[in-house]
Design a protein around this motif. Structure first.
Motif, PDB file in Angstrom:
ATOM      1  N   LYS A 113     -29.095 -27.080 -12.728  1.00 25.09           N
ATOM      2  CA  LYS A 113     -29.018 -26.831 -11.283  1.00 25.09           C
ATOM      3  C   LYS A 113     -27.918 -25.834 -10.935  1.00 25.09           C
ATOM      4  O   LYS A 113     -27.873 -25.331  -9.815  1.00 25.09           O
ATOM      5  CB  LYS A 113     -28.774 -28.143 -10.536  1.00 25.09           C
ATOM      6  CG  LYS A 113     -29.945 -29.093 -10.592  1.00 25.09           C
ATOM      7  CD  LYS A 113     -29.623 -30.382  -9.868  1.00 25.09           C
ATOM      8  CE  LYS A 113     -30.784 -31.346  -9.939  1.00 25.09           C
ATOM      9  NZ  LYS A 113     -30.468 -32.616  -9.260  1.00 25.09           N
ATOM     10  N   GLY A 117     -16.135 -20.822  -2.767  1.00 24.87           N
ATOM     11  CA  GLY A 117     -17.143 -21.850  -2.554  1.00 24.87           C
ATOM     12  C   GLY A 117     -17.719 -22.461  -3.814  1.00 24.87           C
ATOM     13  O   GLY A 117     -18.587 -23.331  -3.758  1.00 24.87           O
ATOM     14  N   THR A 157     -16.534 -24.572  -6.173  1.00 19.59           N
ATOM     15  CA  THR A 157     -16.362 -26.015  -6.355  1.00 19.59           C
ATOM     16  C   THR A 157     -17.252 -26.793  -5.394  1.00 19.59           C
ATOM     17  O   THR A 157     -17.875 -27.781  -5.779  1.00 19.59           O
ATOM     18  CB  THR A 157     -14.883 -26.409  -6.169  1.00 19.59           C
ATOM     19  OG1 THR A 157     -14.104 -25.676  -7.119  1.00 19.59           O
ATOM     20  CG2 THR A 157     -14.668 -27.888  -6.392  1.00 19.59           C
ATOM     21  N   ARG A 158     -17.331 -26.354  -4.170  1.00 20.81           N
ATOM     22  CA  ARG A 158     -18.179 -27.018  -3.183  1.00 20.81           C
ATOM     23  C   ARG A 158     -19.645 -26.994  -3.623  1.00 20.81           C
ATOM     24  O   ARG A 158     -20.351 -27.994  -3.551  1.00 20.81           O
ATOM     25  CB  ARG A 158     -18.000 -26.347  -1.823  1.00 20.81           C
ATOM     26  CG  ARG A 158     -18.778 -26.986  -0.693  1.00 20.81           C
ATOM     27  CD  ARG A 158     -18.519 -26.355   0.681  1.00 20.81           C
ATOM     28  NE  ARG A 158     -18.497 -24.901   0.693  1.00 20.81           N
ATOM     29  CZ  ARG A 158     -17.395 -24.157   0.773  1.00 20.81           C
ATOM     30  NH1 ARG A 158     -16.210 -24.719   0.847  1.00 20.81           N
ATOM     31  NH2 ARG A 158     -17.472 -22.836   0.781  1.00 20.81           N
ATOM     32  N   GLU A 159     -20.100 -25.844  -4.113  1.00 17.44           N
ATOM     33  CA  GLU A 159     -21.498 -25.718  -4.549  1.00 17.44           C
ATOM     34  C   GLU A 159     -21.766 -26.564  -5.791  1.00 17.44           C
ATOM     35  O   GLU A 159     -22.821 -27.194  -5.905  1.00 17.44           O
ATOM     36  CB  GLU A 159     -21.846 -24.250  -4.802  1.00 17.44           C
ATOM     37  CG  GLU A 159     -23.309 -23.991  -5.021  1.00 17.44           C
ATOM     38  CD  GLU A 159     -24.192 -24.344  -3.831  1.00 17.44           C
ATOM     39  OE1 GLU A 159     -25.370 -24.687  -4.069  1.00 17.44           O
ATOM     40  OE2 GLU A 159     -23.737 -24.282  -2.672  1.00 17.44           O
ATOM     41  N   ASN A 195     -20.239 -29.360  -6.621  1.00 15.99           N
ATOM     42  CA  ASN A 195     -20.289 -30.758  -6.182  1.00 15.99           C
ATOM     43  C   ASN A 195     -21.569 -31.078  -5.423  1.00 15.99           C
ATOM     44  O   ASN A 195     -22.096 -32.183  -5.517  1.00 15.99           O
ATOM     45  CB  ASN A 195     -19.054 -31.112  -5.366  1.00 15.99           C
ATOM     46  CG  ASN A 195     -17.824 -31.220  -6.241  1.00 15.99           C
ATOM     47  OD1 ASN A 195     -17.905 -31.579  -7.418  1.00 15.99           O
ATOM     48  ND2 ASN A 195     -16.674 -30.907  -5.687  1.00 15.99           N
ATOM     49  N   LYS A 196     -22.084 -30.116  -4.687  1.00 15.53           N
ATOM     50  CA  LYS A 196     -23.340 -30.313  -3.958  1.00 15.53           C
ATOM     51  C   LYS A 196     -24.503 -30.505  -4.936  1.00 15.53           C
ATOM     52  O   LYS A 196     -25.366 -31.345  -4.725  1.00 15.53           O
ATOM     53  CB  LYS A 196     -23.589 -29.098  -3.061  1.00 15.53           C
ATOM     54  CG  LYS A 196     -24.736 -29.262  -2.091  1.00 15.53           C
ATOM     55  CD  LYS A 196     -24.680 -28.168  -1.037  1.00 15.53           C
ATOM     56  CE  LYS A 196     -25.707 -27.111  -1.348  1.00 15.53           C
ATOM     57  NZ  LYS A 196     -25.736 -26.046  -0.347  1.00 15.53           N
ATOM     58  N   ARG A 197     -24.481 -29.751  -6.027  1.00 16.11           N
ATOM     59  CA  ARG A 197     -25.605 -29.781  -6.972  1.00 16.11           C
ATOM     60  C   ARG A 197     -25.501 -30.886  -8.022  1.00 16.11           C
ATOM     61  O   ARG A 197     -26.520 -31.460  -8.401  1.00 16.11           O
ATOM     62  CB  ARG A 197     -25.741 -28.421  -7.663  1.00 16.11           C
ATOM     63  CG  ARG A 197     -26.131 -27.331  -6.694  1.00 16.11           C
ATOM     64  CD  ARG A 197     -26.209 -25.989  -7.376  1.00 16.11           C
ATOM     65  NE  ARG A 197     -26.479 -24.935  -6.428  1.00 16.11           N
ATOM     66  CZ  ARG A 197     -27.260 -23.896  -6.677  1.00 16.11           C
ATOM     67  NH1 ARG A 197     -27.849 -23.777  -7.844  1.00 16.11           N
ATOM     68  NH2 ARG A 197     -27.437 -22.978  -5.759  1.00 16.11           N
ATOM     69  N   GLY A 207     -22.605 -33.253  -8.153  1.00 22.25           N
ATOM     70  CA  GLY A 207     -21.513 -34.173  -7.867  1.00 22.25           C
ATOM     71  C   GLY A 207     -21.953 -35.624  -7.920  1.00 22.25           C
ATOM     72  O   GLY A 207     -23.145 -35.937  -7.886  1.00 22.25           O
ATOM     73  N   HIS A 260     -25.112 -37.417  -9.619  1.00 22.00           N
ATOM     74  CA  HIS A 260     -26.005 -36.358 -10.105  1.00 22.00           C
ATOM     75  C   HIS A 260     -25.431 -35.600 -11.287  1.00 22.00           C
ATOM     76  O   HIS A 260     -26.015 -34.607 -11.725  1.00 22.00           O
ATOM     77  CB  HIS A 260     -26.333 -35.395  -8.961  1.00 22.00           C
ATOM     78  CG  HIS A 260     -26.932 -36.088  -7.789  1.00 22.00           C
ATOM     79  ND1 HIS A 260     -28.197 -36.627  -7.804  1.00 22.00           N
ATOM     80  CD2 HIS A 260     -26.414 -36.374  -6.568  1.00 22.00           C
ATOM     81  CE1 HIS A 260     -28.443 -37.203  -6.646  1.00 22.00           C
ATOM     82  NE2 HIS A 260     -27.378 -37.068  -5.880  1.00 22.00           N
ATOM     83  N   ARG A 265     -18.317 -32.150 -15.443  1.00 20.46           N
ATOM     84  CA  ARG A 265     -17.932 -31.471 -14.204  1.00 20.46           C
ATOM     85  C   ARG A 265     -16.482 -30.994 -14.286  1.00 20.46           C
ATOM     86  O   ARG A 265     -16.151 -29.889 -13.860  1.00 20.46           O
ATOM     87  CB  ARG A 265     -18.148 -32.410 -13.011  1.00 20.46           C
ATOM     88  CG  ARG A 265     -18.356 -31.701 -11.715  1.00 20.46           C
ATOM     89  CD  ARG A 265     -18.871 -32.583 -10.583  1.00 20.46           C
ATOM     90  NE  ARG A 265     -18.326 -33.920 -10.527  1.00 20.46           N
ATOM     91  CZ  ARG A 265     -18.997 -35.030 -10.871  1.00 20.46           C
ATOM     92  NH1 ARG A 265     -20.236 -34.950 -11.318  1.00 20.46           N
ATOM     93  NH2 ARG A 265     -18.423 -36.214 -10.778  1.00 20.46           N
TER      94      ARG A 265
END
Length: 191
Positions: free
Chosen positions: A96, A105, A107-109, A111-113, A115, A118, A124
């Protein structure tokens, strides 16, 4: 200079992380990470029986194949050993990450995919040093090539600030490194 001598102590855990960057013949880059956690003592484990002293509790690999622009094209994740029999089931989720770019962005992305439930905490965590290794590998190679060819630094643009500006003490915008390397973005006074 190393750390000061420690007080008497007993080793209880060792985590080793190694990250390596490679230039591929096809122009892409492979950035690989390897993580192991070991204990100096044996202990029982409900899923693996006994984990022996020095045997990895965690033994994981992660490869990011990317472009010059730090865009991830392919991801391969492998969990050779984990404390639970299902730890390796989550590794396909790391695909993913394909298509995203290391940068603002990131780290944010991630964690979204991948995190929480998941992904795997340890894989990670391995992504942060892999991202740094990717930058050091790719930017370092481009900088070396510019120096050899006599071309300007790859980040020499005076239109946009370099990515590392104000990310640490050495690259503060009023410091001597920025004054020398990126004079267009230097904010300190002159002597």
């Amino acid at each position: 200079m190393p750390l000061s001598p420690p007080r008497p102590r007993e080793l209880m855990h060792t985590r080793r992380i190694e990250c390596v960057g490679y230039r591929r013949e096809d122009g892409l880059w492979d950035i690989e990470g390897h993580l192991t956690d070991t204990k100096p003592y044996s202990f029982p484990n409900d899923y693996r029986g006994e984990i022996h002293a020095g045997e990895p509790v965690h033994h994981m690999w992660l490869r990011l194949t990317m472009t010059d622009r730090l865009e991830i094209r392919e991801v391969e994740a492998v969990t050779e050993a984990g404390p639970f029999s299902i730890c390796n089931e989550i590794t396909p989720n790391y695909k993913k990450l394909e298509g995203i770019r290391i940068g603002p962005g990131w780290t944010r992305e991630v964690n979204k995919r991948i995190g929480g439930v998941h992904g795997c905490t340890h894989l990670r965590e391995l992504l942060k040093p892999l991202a740094t290794t990717a930058y050091q590998t790719i930017f370092g190679a481009r900088l070396r090539e510019a120096r050899v060819s006599g071309k300007p630094r790859p980040d020499a643009s005076t239109d946009r600030p370099p990515r590392q500006l104000n990310t640490c003490y050495a690259f503060r915008d009023d410091g001597e490194v920025v004054e020398k390397e990126y004079p267009a973005f230097y904010t300190g006074g002159s002597c």
